[in-house]
Design a protein around this motif. Structure first.
Motif, PDB file in Angstrom:
ATOM      1  N   LYS A   1       1.062  -1.184  -0.378  1.00  0.00           N
ATOM      2  CA  LYS A   1       0.217   0.179  -0.012  1.00  0.00           C
ATOM      3  C   LYS A   1       0.889   1.119   0.413  1.00  0.00           C
ATOM      4  N   THR A   2       1.811   1.141   0.673  1.00  0.00           N
ATOM      5  CA  THR A   2       3.224   2.163   0.792  1.00  0.00           C
ATOM      6  C   THR A   2       2.941   2.341  -0.596  1.00  0.00           C
ATOM      7  N   LEU A   3       4.070   1.442  -0.999  1.00  0.00           N
ATOM      8  CA  LEU A   3       4.942   1.721  -2.081  1.00  0.00           C
ATOM      9  C   LEU A   3       3.945   2.283  -3.043  1.00  0.00           C
ATOM     10  N   LYS A   4       2.272   1.864  -3.852  1.00  0.00           N
ATOM     11  CA  LYS A   4       2.026   2.046  -4.271  1.00  0.00           C
ATOM     12  C   LYS A   4       1.649   3.780  -4.542  1.00  0.00           C
ATOM     13  N   ALA A   5       0.851   3.792  -3.010  1.00  0.00           N
ATOM     14  CA  ALA A   5       0.944   5.493  -2.870  1.00  0.00           C
ATOM     15  C   ALA A   5       1.611   6.582  -3.427  1.00  0.00           C
ATOM     16  N   ARG A   6       3.149   6.121  -3.052  1.00  0.00           N
ATOM     17  CA  ARG A   6       4.631   6.690  -3.238  1.00  0.00           C
ATOM     18  C   ARG A   6       4.625   6.466  -4.835  1.00  0.00           C
ATOM     19  N   PHE A   7       4.435   5.274  -5.405  1.00  0.00           N
ATOM     20  CA  PHE A   7       4.229   5.530  -7.203  1.00  0.00           C
ATOM     21  C   PHE A   7       3.159   6.564  -8.092  1.00  0.00           C
ATOM     22  N   GLU A   8       2.221   6.280  -6.953  1.00  0.00           N
ATOM     23  CA  GLU A   8       0.962   6.834  -7.813  1.00  0.00           C
ATOM     24  C   GLU A   8       1.137   8.646  -8.034  1.00  0.00           C
ATOM     25  N   LYS A   9       2.040   8.669  -6.668  1.00  0.00           N
ATOM     26  CA  LYS A   9       2.040  10.350  -6.041  1.00  0.00           C
ATOM     27  C   LYS A   9       3.411  10.890  -6.906  1.00  0.00           C
ATOM     28  N   ASN A  10       4.008   9.925  -7.604  1.00  0.00           N
ATOM     29  CA  ASN A  10       5.262  10.127  -8.138  1.00  0.00           C
ATOM     30  C   ASN A  10       5.303   9.984  -9.807  1.00  0.00           C
TER      31      ASN A  10
ATOM     32  N   ARG B   1       8.629   9.802 -12.565  1.00  0.00           N
ATOM     33  CA  ARG B   1      10.108   8.823 -11.325  1.00  0.00           C
ATOM     34  C   ARG B   1       9.386   7.315 -12.384  1.00  0.00           C
ATOM     35  N   HIS B   2       8.549   7.210 -12.954  1.00  0.00           N
ATOM     36  CA  HIS B   2       8.395   5.750 -13.651  1.00  0.00           C
ATOM     37  C   HIS B   2       8.075   6.175 -15.148  1.00  0.00           C
ATOM     38  N   PRO B   3       8.321   7.333 -16.054  1.00  0.00           N
ATOM     39  CA  PRO B   3       7.156   6.469 -17.073  1.00  0.00           C
ATOM     40  C   PRO B   3       6.813   5.725 -17.376  1.00  0.00           C
ATOM     41  N   GLY B   4       5.602   5.167 -18.150  1.00  0.00           N
ATOM     42  CA  GLY B   4       5.518   4.084 -19.026  1.00  0.00           C
ATOM     43  C   GLY B   4       5.469   2.823 -17.735  1.00  0.00           C
ATOM     44  N   ILE B   5       5.062   3.302 -16.782  1.00  0.00           N
ATOM     45  CA  ILE B   5       5.538   1.674 -16.101  1.00  0.00           C
ATOM     46  C   ILE B   5       4.508   2.084 -15.399  1.00  0.00           C
ATOM     47  N   ALA B   6       3.679   0.580 -15.270  1.00  0.00           N
ATOM     48  CA  ALA B   6       1.931   0.051 -14.401  1.00  0.00           C
ATOM     49  C   ALA B   6       2.542   0.137 -13.116  1.00  0.00           C
ATOM     50  N   TRP B   7       1.975   0.081 -11.934  1.00  0.00           N
ATOM     51  CA  TRP B   7       2.032  -0.645 -10.999  1.00  0.00           C
ATOM     52  C   TRP B   7       1.563  -2.282 -10.947  1.00  0.00           C
ATOM     53  N   ALA B   8       0.388  -2.484 -11.621  1.00  0.00           N
ATOM     54  CA  ALA B   8      -0.100  -3.753 -11.600  1.00  0.00           C
ATOM     55  C   ALA B   8       1.594  -4.402 -11.709  1.00  0.00           C
TER      56      ALA B   8
ATOM     57  N   PHE C   1      13.433   0.646 -15.036  1.00  0.00           N
ATOM     58  CA  PHE C   1      12.580  -0.503 -15.521  1.00  0.00           C
ATOM     59  C   PHE C   1      14.671  -1.026 -16.199  1.00  0.00           C
ATOM     60  N   ASP C   2      14.955  -2.443 -16.776  1.00  0.00           N
ATOM     61  CA  ASP C   2      16.378  -2.610 -16.506  1.00  0.00           C
ATOM     62  C   ASP C   2      15.851  -3.831 -17.755  1.00  0.00           C
ATOM     63  N   ILE C   3      15.930  -3.355 -19.297  1.00  0.00           N
ATOM     64  CA  ILE C   3      15.011  -4.284 -20.585  1.00  0.00           C
ATOM     65  C   ILE C   3      15.949  -5.179 -20.660  1.00  0.00           C
ATOM     66  N   GLU C   4      17.396  -5.166 -20.205  1.00  0.00           N
ATOM     67  CA  GLU C   4      17.717  -7.532 -20.278  1.00  0.00           C
ATOM     68  C   GLU C   4      17.689  -7.529 -19.232  1.00  0.00           C
TER      69      GLU C   4
END
Length: 187
Positions: free
Chosen positions: A17-26, A29-36, A67-70
Motif C-alpha cells: 500500500k505504501t509503495l503503491k501510494a508513493r508510486f502514484e504520487k510520483n 519517476r517512472h513514466p510508462g511503468i504500470a503499478w500492476a 526498468f532494466d530491459i536486459e
C-alpha cells in the motif's frame, strides 16, 4: 524458509500500500511503468519485499525509478528528500570501522547495505536520481567508492548544493550525523 528475510502477510500488504501510494504520487519517476506489473514482480520475490521494507523502515522512501530491459527487473532507489535517517552516522566499510581507535560508529554503510539486501548507489546512479528531483539539500550520502580510492583510505560521497550535484572525498573512517547512504534494488 528463512523467516528473518520475509515479511508476514499483513506487513506485505501494508508495504505494498505504501509503495503503491508513493508510486502514484510520483509518476514522473517512472513514466510508462504500470503499478500492476511492479506489484506482480514484488509478490513473486518476497525476499526483495523484505529488503524494500528495510529501505522503508530506515527512512529511504523507496520508489521505482526505471526498468532494466536486459534483466526484466524494476529498479528501486531510495527517494527520501534527505539521506535516510536510519542510515546515518556510519563510516564507509568494515576496514574503516576497524581502523578507528575510538568513537566508533555502530555500523558501516557497506555492511548495512549488505544486511538489508541492497546496493549503495554508484556515482552515475546518484546523478540519475538527481534528475528526478532535488535530493540531499541538507545531508550527504556515501556512494560506492572505486577500489583505487578506497585502497588509499578514502571514500566518496555526494550531495546537492547551489542547484549542483557535487562529489567529494573523505577518509573512509569518518562519519557524520548528516551523512548516510542511499541504496538500490532490482526486482
Amino acid at each position: 524458509m528463512n523467516l528473518k528475510n520475509h515479511l508476514r502477510p499483513n506487513d506485505q500488504i501494508e508495504l505494498l500500500k505504501t509503495l503503491k501510494a508513493r508510486f502514484e504520487k510520483n509518476k514522473n519517476r517512472h513514466p510508462g511503468i504500470a503499478w500492476a506489473d511492479v506489484e506482480e514482480k514484488l509478490l513473486i520475490n518476497t525476499s526483495k519485499l523484505w529488503s524494500l521494507n528495510e529501505m522503508e523502515r530506515t527512512g529511504g522512501e523507496p520508489d521505482v525509478v526505471g526498468f532494466d530491459i536486459e534483466t526484466g527487473k524494476y529498479i528501486f532507489y531510495d527517494c527520501a528528500p534527505e539521506s535516510p535517517k536510519g542510515r546515518r552516522s556510519l563510516c564507509y566499510d568494515s576496514q574503516a570501522l576497524e581502523a578507528r581507535k575510538e568513537f566508533k560508529p555502530e555500523s558501516t554503510a557497506m555492511d548495512m547495505a549488505a544486511e538489508m539486501g541492497i546496493e549503495m548507489l554508484t556515482k552515475a546512479q546518484y546523478r540519475e536520481l538527481q534528475q528526478l528531483g532535488k535530493f540531499d539539500l541538507k545531508t550527504s550520502s556515501w556512494i560506492q567508492t572505486p577500489a583505487s580510492i578506497r585502497k588509499l583510505g578514502g571514500a566518496i560521497f555526494c550531495d546537492r548544493r547551489y542547484d549542483t550535484v557535487f562529489t567529494y572525498h573523505n577518509g573512509a573512517s569518518s562519519y557524520y550525523a548528516a551523512r548516510g547512504f542511499r541504496g538500490m534494488i532490482k526486482v
